[in-house]
Design an enzyme around this catalytic site. Structure first.
Site, PDB file in Angstrom:
ATOM      1  CD  GLU A 124      -2.333   1.695   2.057  1.00 14.94           C
ATOM      2  OE1 GLU A 124      -2.227   2.848   1.568  1.00 14.94           O
ATOM      3  OE2 GLU A 124      -2.517   1.443   3.240  1.00 14.94           O
ATOM      4  CB  CYS A 182      -2.071   6.301   2.383  1.00 19.11           C
ATOM      5  SG  CYS A 182      -3.227   5.417   3.419  1.00 19.11           S
TER       6      CYS A 182
HETATM    7  P1  NDP Z   1       9.186   4.676   3.906  1.00 20.78           P
HETATM    8  O1  NDP Z   1       8.830   3.941   2.682  1.00 20.78           O
HETATM    9  O2  NDP Z   1      10.538   5.225   4.014  1.00 20.78           O
HETATM   10  O3  NDP Z   1       8.946   3.767   5.187  1.00 20.78           O
HETATM   11  C1  NDP Z   1       7.849   2.917   5.361  1.00 20.78           C
HETATM   12  C2  NDP Z   1       8.243   1.794   6.294  1.00 20.78           C
HETATM   13  O4  NDP Z   1       9.288   1.044   5.699  1.00 20.78           O
HETATM   14  C3  NDP Z   1       8.793   2.269   7.626  1.00 20.78           C
HETATM   15  O5  NDP Z   1       8.447   1.367   8.631  1.00 20.78           O
HETATM   16  C4  NDP Z   1      10.287   2.251   7.380  1.00 20.78           C
HETATM   17  O6  NDP Z   1      11.025   2.155   8.556  1.00 20.78           O
HETATM   18  C5  NDP Z   1      10.406   0.995   6.571  1.00 20.78           C
HETATM   19  N1  NDP Z   1      11.615   0.928   5.789  1.00 20.78           N
HETATM   20  C6  NDP Z   1      12.226   1.899   5.089  1.00 20.78           C
HETATM   21  N2  NDP Z   1      13.304   1.426   4.470  1.00 20.78           N
HETATM   22  C7  NDP Z   1      13.388   0.124   4.787  1.00 20.78           C
HETATM   23  C8  NDP Z   1      14.304  -0.911   4.481  1.00 20.78           C
HETATM   24  N3  NDP Z   1      15.338  -0.707   3.692  1.00 20.78           N
HETATM   25  N4  NDP Z   1      14.091  -2.129   4.999  1.00 20.78           N
HETATM   26  C9  NDP Z   1      13.035  -2.380   5.800  1.00 20.78           C
HETATM   27  N5  NDP Z   1      12.146  -1.432   6.138  1.00 20.78           N
HETATM   28  C10 NDP Z   1      12.316  -0.201   5.642  1.00 20.78           C
HETATM   29  O7  NDP Z   1       8.126   5.765   4.071  1.00 20.78           O
HETATM   30  P2  NDP Z   1       8.032   6.875   5.190  1.00 20.78           P
HETATM   31  O8  NDP Z   1       7.128   6.324   6.203  1.00 20.78           O
HETATM   32  O9  NDP Z   1       9.333   7.373   5.666  1.00 20.78           O
HETATM   33  O10 NDP Z   1       7.362   7.991   4.335  1.00 20.78           O
HETATM   34  C11 NDP Z   1       8.000   8.493   3.177  1.00 20.78           C
HETATM   35  C12 NDP Z   1       6.989   8.875   2.163  1.00 20.78           C
HETATM   36  O11 NDP Z   1       6.200   7.738   1.802  1.00 20.78           O
HETATM   37  C13 NDP Z   1       5.976   9.864   2.660  1.00 20.78           C
HETATM   38  O12 NDP Z   1       6.460  11.147   2.612  1.00 20.78           O
HETATM   39  C14 NDP Z   1       4.850   9.610   1.711  1.00 20.78           C
HETATM   40  O13 NDP Z   1       5.088  10.261   0.513  1.00 20.78           O
HETATM   41  C15 NDP Z   1       4.881   8.125   1.498  1.00 20.78           C
HETATM   42  N6  NDP Z   1       3.955   7.413   2.373  1.00 20.78           N
HETATM   43  C16 NDP Z   1       2.873   6.860   1.821  1.00 20.78           C
HETATM   44  C17 NDP Z   1       1.980   6.208   2.617  1.00 20.78           C
HETATM   45  C18 NDP Z   1       0.825   5.540   2.032  1.00 20.78           C
HETATM   46  O14 NDP Z   1       0.171   4.768   2.714  1.00 20.78           O
HETATM   47  N7  NDP Z   1       0.498   5.773   0.804  1.00 20.78           N
HETATM   48  C19 NDP Z   1       2.098   6.103   4.077  1.00 20.78           C
HETATM   49  C20 NDP Z   1       3.300   6.735   4.550  1.00 20.78           C
HETATM   50  C21 NDP Z   1       4.187   7.320   3.705  1.00 20.78           C
HETATM   51  P3  NDP Z   1      11.818   3.443   9.122  1.00 20.78           P
HETATM   52  O15 NDP Z   1      10.789   4.404   9.537  1.00 20.78           O
HETATM   53  O16 NDP Z   1      12.583   2.863  10.239  1.00 20.78           O
HETATM   54  O17 NDP Z   1      12.664   3.937   7.999  1.00 20.78           O
END
Ligand code: NDP
Length: 685
Positions: free
Chosen positions: A256, A295
């Site tokens: 998602e 989202c």
């Molecule tokens: P990320 O994709 O960076 O992170 C989402 C999850 O993945 C977090 O738990 C993060 O952990 C984890 N993660 C990141 N990198 C890795 C990795 N290499 N291995 C394992 N787990 C990983 O999104 P963010 O939450 O930081 O948000 C960034 C952007 O994503 C937002 O600005 C927005 O644009 C979008 N977003 C979209 C959403 C949706 O539902 N459509 C929801 C939230 C964000 P950690 O926090 O420790 O990095």
């Protein structure tokens, strides 16, 4: 002093040394830190497999549904411990409600679904049974069983409670242990929730583990029976999805991700219509709830060109009333973003969008958050952009600014509006505001191809509308394409994502024994004792009664017509009936149903307490005057919901297969009746 956010691994809390410092979104103070100790993912996976799976599968669907309900009650009663923690994320009370009580509400919804829709045991029979041979000796059907694997849920920062619980609920019902990895910046709120869940003592050991910080080699340790779900950015999703182990072992990876959701203002709506304000209100609400960090938020508001100015005026007026600041203050309606990193991220994305758009509202329009220390907080001004020629632009359809940001897009005709909607390349949700039913009927099938959910909004729905941005437990959440192509929620659909579906082939008796449910054609047991005289405990699947016969007479038809008031020509007009495909007067279908009940019911008081409905009714052949019918009643399915009646006696649900046949042994009616049957006195609760 900063508090260490701990992981919960193999039944113990882990972490004493600080790693990444987490600042309060409201005033920038250092409040928490993720722990520095690396998690041992070998231990995590081993604990889930060795302890979690057996403990969960010792319970059945019904018992897990009961636990889920108890957990929902526990969390609901403890919610006041979570709200103060939630405020550090920048959430207002209303935002916290969506996250915290939206989360417990989802648990309640799944507990109730599980209790009413899932069977006892750990196997779901997914009918229908289909004949595979001419003689009825070889049939096929489907079953769903627990995958006997682990679910890894990688969650986003924006809904630290709901984001975990909406995935946990179906996973738990399905009997899979969860390994939850929250977004680090708000992991302290997830941790606080997991602490409550553990303290409740309701969850079987090993059914929930929490991983704060990185996932290390966790994905490399998974196997084919496991599942990964991800919520976050499309970039991270793409990176994780490419994991060699996930690909090699075909481990399902549900995504998602980013979504450039839209709302379309229909061309029929004028500024004087109630719908015009509904549209503006929805856009403003989606910008300000959770400071636009949803989202599902509306990123693109698609508006008829000649309404653009009016929308701008009303939207600005509405947003001007939104007090932004410290969410602890009563007057504040919008808090900061969840982290300072998000402020930088959103600012960078707005800068990208500005290359193609005009700014209509932004930080330069007198933005001044209220509250102590807010200068150091992660605040971002509600920002409205305008794209005058969005058909010729790309960035506005590609860049998601995950904050209180929305781009207005002008369109000239409905086809253009729909083209713009589809330029999102797959979205979680879209809204169409219109009163024109013809327009909706034409537009929705086109828009549905690129959306996971669509809201049709006008004055009639408005009074009860749950809004554009709220995923609901009973409706699917997840969209195609850019939105990740995943599916969550949607009632039992999401439980099924965590189960393995397998096709079964064999004789009816064999299939019946496996699915624990009577299958037509399987062997039955008949005895002197009427099945209605047996308690829930004594009844066995396949207990059956073949009734005496009854010849249907004209008097039956006339009497039934008089009693019911149903004088349909097929029963009363010999000429019309003769000209009909049946060629003669026939009995009412409901007469056949009632007569069958008369044939099989055992009238004296007994363990059968109530008949609460029937399923799958089909009248398969007409019954004419002079035909002779009989019924076979067979105990088909038993579900022990662990319920007690008003007198404190235990009771269960029994579904009976009813086959009504004529003098040629041809099936004339078929259905299941649903009854409540009491248990033995000794089992009284
Ligand atoms: P990320 O994709 O960076 O992170 C989402 C999850 O993945 C977090 O738990 C993060 O952990 C984890 N993660 C990141 N990198 C890795 C990795 N290499 N291995 C394992 N787990 C990983 O999104 P963010 O939450 O930081 O948000 C960034 C952007 O994503 C937002 O600005 C927005 O644009 C979008 N977003 C979209 C959403 C949706 O539902 N459509 C929801 C939230 C964000 P950690 O926090 O420790 O990095």
């Amino acid at each position: 002093m900063t508090q260490i956010v701990q992981s919960y691994i193999a039944g113990r809390w882990v972490g004493a040394q600080p790693a990444q410092v987490i600042r309060s979104a409201v005033n920038g103070r250092n409040i928490f830190a993720t722990h520095a100790e690396a998690s041992d993912f070998g231990e995590v996976v081993d604990h889930g497999r060795r302890v979690g799976i057996p403990a969960l599968l010792k319970l059945d669907f019904q018992e897990r549904a009961e636990r889920l309900k108890a957990l929902a009650k526990y969390l609901q009663a403890s919610k006041d411990k979570l709200y103060p923690v939630s405020s550090h994320t920048g959430a207002t009370r209303a935002d916290g409600w969506v996250d915290i009580e939206g989360g417990t509400g989802t648990l309640f919804a799944y507990a109730s679904l599980g209790s009413s829709e899932l069977p006892s045991g750990n196997l779901i029979h997914e009918g229908p049974v289909v004949p595979l041979g001419k003689g009825g000796q070889f049939v096929g059907s489907h079953v769903l069983v627990p995958r006997r694997g682990l679910a890894v849920h990688i969650n986003a920062f924006n809904f630290p409670v709901w984001g975990m619980l909406e995935k946990f609920a179906p996973t738990f019902l399905a009997g899979m242990p969860c390994i939850v990895k929250p977004g680090s910046s708000t992991s302290y709120l997830t941790e606080a929730t997991v602490r409550l869940m553990v303290e409740s003592g309701i969850l079987p050991e090993g059914s929930l583990q929490l991983v704060v910080g990185g996932t290390g080699d966790l994905l490399d340790r998974l196997a084919g029976e496991d599942i990964v779900t991800f919520t976050g950015s499309a970039d991270t999703a793409a990176k994780l999805k490419r994991n060699d182990n996930l690909i090699r072992q075909s481990i399902p990876f549900n995504v998602e991700a980013d979504s450039l959701n839209c709302a379309i203002l229909g061309p029929d709506v004028s500024p004087d219509d109630e719908e015009f304000d509904l549209f503006v209100k929805e856009v403003a609400r989606e910008m300000t709830v959770k400071a636009g960090q949803k989202c599902t938020a509306i990123r693109r508001a698609i508006v008829p060109r000649d309404r653009v100015d009016a929308v701008i005026t009303r939207l600005k007026a509405r947003l001007a009333k939104v007090v932004v600041g410290d969410p602890a203050r009563e007057d504040v309606r919008m808090g900061p973003l969840a982290s300072h990193a998000q402020v930088e991220d959103v600012a960078a994305r707005v800068a990208q969008l500005l290359a193609e758009t005009e700014q209509v509202l932004g930080a330069s329009d007198g933005f001044a958050p209220v509250g102590d220390g807010v200068e150091e907080g992660a605040f971002f001004a509600p920002t409205v952009l305008l794209a005058r020629q969005p058909l010729t632009q790309d960035t506005v359809h590609d860049v998601e600014a995950f904050g209180p940001v929305c781009t207005l897009m002008a369109y000239d005709d409905v086809d253009e509006a729909l083209t713009l909607a589809a330029r999102g390349k797959g979205s979680l949700v879209g809204t169409l505001v219109t009163r024109d039913t013809q327009l909706a009927a034409r537009a929705i099938p086109l828009a549905a191809a690129s959306h996971g959910r669509l809201l049709l909004l006008e004055r009639e729905a408005a009074a009860e509308s749950t809004g554009h941005g709220s995923p609901l437990p009973l409706l699917k959440h997840g969209g195609p394409g850019r939105a990740g192509g995943g599916e969550e929620l949607g009632g039992l659909r999401s439980v099924k994502h965590y189960l393995q579906r397998t096709a079964l082939q064999g004789s009816p008796s064999m299939i019946a024994a496996v699915v624990g449910e009577y299958v037509r054609g399987a062997k039955v047991q008949e005895s002197e004792l009427h099945p209605f005289r047996k308690t829930f405990d004594d009844l066995a699947i396949g207990d059956s009664l073949l009734t005496h016969r009854r010849t249907v007479t004209e008097a039956d038809i006339v009497n039934f017509g008089g009693l019911s008031g149903d004088y349909f020509y097929m029963h009363f007009d010999a000429i019309a009936a003769q000209q009909s495909p049946f060629g003669q007067r026939i009995a009412h279908g409901y007469f056949v149903l009632s007569a069958a009940a008369g044939l099989f019911v055992s009238p004296a008081p007994g363990p059968v307490l109530a008949n609460y409905g029937l399923d799958n009714l089909r009248f398969t052949k007409p019954v004419g005057i002079g035909d002779t019918i009989r019924a076979r009643l067979t105990c088909k399915r038993k579900v022990d919901r662990k319920k007690v009646d008003a007198q404190g006696r235990g009771q269960g649900v029994v579904a009976w297969d009813v086959a009504v046949t004529n003098q040629n042994d041809e099936l004339v009616a078929t259905y299941d009746i649903l009854t409540l049957v009491s248990k033995k006195e000794a089992d009284a609760a």
